[in-house]
Enzyme design. Structure first.
Site, mmCIF file in Angstrom:
data_model
loop_
_atom_site.group_PDB
_atom_site.id
_atom_site.type_symbol
_atom_site.label_atom_id
_atom_site.label_comp_id
_atom_site.label_asym_id
_atom_site.label_seq_id
_atom_site.Cartn_x
_atom_site.Cartn_y
_atom_site.Cartn_z
ATOM 1 N N SER A 1 -19.203 -1.708 -21.787
ATOM 2 C CA SER A 1 -18.212 -0.912 -21.039
ATOM 3 C C SER A 1 -18.970 0.153 -20.265
ATOM 4 C CB SER A 1 -17.256 -0.241 -22.021
ATOM 5 O OG SER A 1 -16.512 0.775 -21.378
ATOM 6 N N TYR B 1 -15.461 4.595 -30.100
ATOM 7 C CA TYR B 1 -15.540 3.523 -29.104
ATOM 8 C C TYR B 1 -16.815 3.694 -28.274
ATOM 9 C CZ TYR B 1 -14.116 0.353 -25.350
ATOM 10 O OH TYR B 1 -14.074 -0.676 -24.435
HETATM 11 N N1 LIG Z 1 -9.862 -3.283 -20.566
HETATM 12 C C1 LIG Z 1 -10.761 -2.347 -20.288
HETATM 13 O O1 LIG Z 1 -10.461 -1.321 -19.630
HETATM 14 C C2 LIG Z 1 -12.181 -2.533 -20.725
HETATM 15 C C3 LIG Z 1 -13.153 -1.757 -20.109
HETATM 16 C C4 LIG Z 1 -14.480 -1.911 -20.500
HETATM 17 C C5 LIG Z 1 -14.803 -2.830 -21.483
HETATM 18 N N2 LIG Z 1 -13.827 -3.574 -22.075
HETATM 19 C C6 LIG Z 1 -14.231 -4.515 -23.114
HETATM 20 O O2 LIG Z 1 -13.879 -5.818 -22.717
HETATM 21 C C7 LIG Z 1 -13.735 -6.625 -23.883
HETATM 22 C C8 LIG Z 1 -12.442 -7.424 -23.772
HETATM 23 O O3 LIG Z 1 -11.344 -6.522 -23.822
HETATM 24 P P1 LIG Z 1 -10.014 -6.739 -22.982
HETATM 25 O O4 LIG Z 1 -9.846 -5.554 -22.108
HETATM 26 O O5 LIG Z 1 -9.991 -8.085 -22.387
HETATM 27 O O6 LIG Z 1 -8.932 -6.588 -24.146
HETATM 28 P P2 LIG Z 1 -7.928 -7.628 -24.820
HETATM 29 O O7 LIG Z 1 -7.101 -8.293 -23.793
HETATM 30 O O8 LIG Z 1 -7.256 -6.880 -25.900
HETATM 31 O O9 LIG Z 1 -8.914 -8.721 -25.438
HETATM 32 C C9 LIG Z 1 -9.645 -8.492 -26.595
HETATM 33 C C10 LIG Z 1 -10.098 -9.833 -27.120
HETATM 34 O O10 LIG Z 1 -10.930 -9.632 -28.260
HETATM 35 C C11 LIG Z 1 -10.424 -10.396 -29.335
HETATM 36 N N3 LIG Z 1 -10.695 -9.730 -30.600
HETATM 37 C C12 LIG Z 1 -10.349 -8.473 -30.971
HETATM 38 N N4 LIG Z 1 -10.757 -8.228 -32.223
HETATM 39 C C13 LIG Z 1 -11.372 -9.364 -32.650
HETATM 40 C C14 LIG Z 1 -11.992 -9.752 -33.856
HETATM 41 N N5 LIG Z 1 -12.076 -8.922 -34.902
HETATM 42 N N6 LIG Z 1 -12.517 -10.996 -33.939
HETATM 43 C C15 LIG Z 1 -12.446 -11.853 -32.903
HETATM 44 N N7 LIG Z 1 -11.868 -11.545 -31.740
HETATM 45 C C16 LIG Z 1 -11.335 -10.325 -31.618
HETATM 46 C C17 LIG Z 1 -8.930 -10.545 -29.071
HETATM 47 O O11 LIG Z 1 -8.425 -11.735 -29.645
HETATM 48 P P3 LIG Z 1 -7.609 -11.858 -31.010
HETATM 49 O O12 LIG Z 1 -6.735 -10.652 -31.117
HETATM 50 O O13 LIG Z 1 -6.874 -13.144 -30.845
HETATM 51 O O14 LIG Z 1 -8.652 -11.937 -32.074
HETATM 52 C C18 LIG Z 1 -8.930 -10.691 -27.554
HETATM 53 O O15 LIG Z 1 -9.165 -12.033 -27.196
HETATM 54 C C19 LIG Z 1 -13.793 -5.672 -25.077
HETATM 55 O O16 LIG Z 1 -15.076 -5.730 -25.638
HETATM 56 C C20 LIG Z 1 -13.544 -4.313 -24.450
HETATM 57 O O17 LIG Z 1 -14.111 -3.278 -25.195
HETATM 58 C C21 LIG Z 1 -12.522 -3.450 -21.714
#
Ligand SMILES: NC(=O)c1ccc[n+]([C@@H]2O[C@H](COP(=O)([O-])OP(=O)(O)OC[C@H]3O[C@@H](n4cnc5c(N)ncnc54)[C@H](OP(=O)(O)O)[C@@H]3O)[C@@H](O)[C@H]2O)c1
Length: 260
Positions: free
Chosen positions: A134, A147
Site C-alpha cells: 500500500s 495497518y
Molecule cells: N482498497 C484500498 O484502498 C487499498 C489500498 C492499498 C492497498 N490495499 C491492499 O490491497 C489488498 C486487497 O484489498 P482490497 O482493497 O481489494 O480489499 P477487499 O475487496 O476487501 O479484498 C480483500 C481480499 O483479501 C481476502 N482475505 C482477507 N483476509 C484473508 C485471509 N485471512 N485469508 C485469505 N484471504 C483473505 C478477502 O477474501 P475472503 O474474505 O474471501 O478471504 C478478499 O479477497 C489488501 O492487501 C489491501 O491491504 C488496498
C-alpha cells in the site's frame, strides 16, 4: 493469487486470465471463488480455499497446489484486511489478525510455494512474486498504526526478497496503491468529497498497473505516479513530516465530521 474473492484480487484474476494465464484463486469465501472461476470462463482456472493468517491452512493450500501443478509462474500476495484502528482501542487479537493477514500470510505463501516458483521456466519477466502492499507502506497513515506496520513490513520484505531472488532469476514487484474503492476498504465518504474523490481508483486500474509492472519488470508500482512526489517531499522534510501528517489527518477528520 491470494485475496482473489473481491476487490483488487478479483480484478487481477480477470486481468491475468485475459492475458492467457491459468489462475489459481485463493481466499476464504468459497462461493465467491466458485463464482470467479465461472466468470473467468474456462475450465483451466481453479480455486483453493485458504486462510492466509493460519499456517496450517497455508500448508494445506501449498500441498494442494503442488499436487495439481509442477510450477508457478507468478505468485500474487494480495490478501489483506483493513487496520485495527487506533492502537488504544484495538484488541491484541485484532492487531495479530492484521499482521498475520497482511504480512506474515504473504511471507508464508512465498516460503511454502517457492519450490514451485523455482521450478517455473525462466523467461525475461517470469517467474515473479508480486506483493500488494500500500502507499501506507511508504507513507505512515496516522490513525492506522498497525495497518501501517503491516504494509511497511510488506514493503521491507519485498525489497529484501528482490535482492535475494535476483540470484535465482525470480522477479519481485511490490505494488503500493493509494485509495481504491473495494468491499474491505469502502471509500464512500471520500467519494462524497468533491476535492478528494479524484484520489479514489477502481480495482481494475490497480490490476492493469500490477500486470504492466510485471510485464516491464518494475520493482515497485505506485499506480498513481504523483504519490512518488509526496513520498520524496515527506522524505526531504525529515522530522517535519510528522507535523505535516498530523495536520493532514486533522484536515481529513474535520472534512469527514463536517460532512456527517
Ligand atoms: N482498497 C484500498 O484502498 C487499498 C489500498 C492499498 C492497498 N490495499 C491492499 O490491497 C489488498 C486487497 O484489498 P482490497 O482493497 O481489494 O480489499 P477487499 O475487496 O476487501 O479484498 C480483500 C481480499 O483479501 C481476502 N482475505 C482477507 N483476509 C484473508 C485471509 N485471512 N485469508 C485469505 N484471504 C483473505 C478477502 O477474501 P475472503 O474474505 O474471501 O478471504 C478478499 O479477497 C489488501 O492487501 C489491501 O491491504 C488496498
Amino acid at each position: 493469487m491470494t485475496g482473489a474473492s473481491s476487490g483488487i484480487g478479483r480484478a487481477v484474476a480477470h486481468a491475468l486470465a485475459r492475458r492467457g494465464a491459468t489462475v489459481i484463486a485463493c481466499a476464504r469465501r468459497e462461493a465467491l471463488l466458485q463464482q470467479l472461476v465461472e466468470e473467468l470462463g474456462s475450465d483451466r482456472h481453479w480455486y483453493v480455499v485458504c486462510d492466509v493468517s493460519d499456517l496450517e491452512s497455508v500448508r494445506a493450500m501449498a500441498a494442494e497446489v503442488a499436487g495439481r501443478t509442477d510450477h508457478l509462474d507468478l505468485l500474487v500476495n494480495n490478501a489483506g484486511r483493513p487496520g485495527a484502528g487506533l492502537i488504544a482501542e484495538a484488541t491484541p487479537e485484532e492487531v495479530e489478525s492484521v499482521l498475520k493477514t497482511n504480512l506474515i500470510g504473504g511471507i508464508w505463501c512465498t516460503q511454502l510455494l517457492h519450490e514451485l516458483i523455482d521450478a517455473s521456466p525462466s523467461t525475461p519477466r517470469l517467474p515473479a512474486v508480486v506483493n500488494v502492499a500500500s502507499i501506507s507502506g511508504r507513507i505512515p497513515l496516522p490513525g492506522a498504526a498497525t495497518y501501517t506496520a503491516s504494509k511497511f513490513g510488506m514493503v521491507g520484505f519485498s525489497e529484501a526478497l528482490w535482492a535475494e531472488m535476483r540470484n535465482r532469476d525470480i522477479h519481485v514487484t511490490v505494488v503500493n496503491p493509494g485509495l481504491v474503492h473495494t468491499e474491505g476498504f469502502p471509500m464512500d465518504e471520500v467519494l462524497g468529497m468533491p476535492l478528494l474523490r479524484r484520489l479514489v481508483m477502481s480495482p481494475d486500474r490497480v490490476a492493469e498497473a500490477l500486470c504492466e509492472g510485471v510485464e516491464t519488470g518494475r520493482a515497485e508500482v505506485r499506480v498513481q505516479r504523483w504519490w512518488s512526489g509526496v513520498y520524496y517531499l515527506l522524505f526531504a522534510l525529515g522530522p517535519y513530516r510528522r507535523r505535516l501528517l498530523r495536520g493532514f489527518l486533522r484536515l481529513v477528520n474535520k472534512a469527514v465530521t463536517t460532512k456527517r
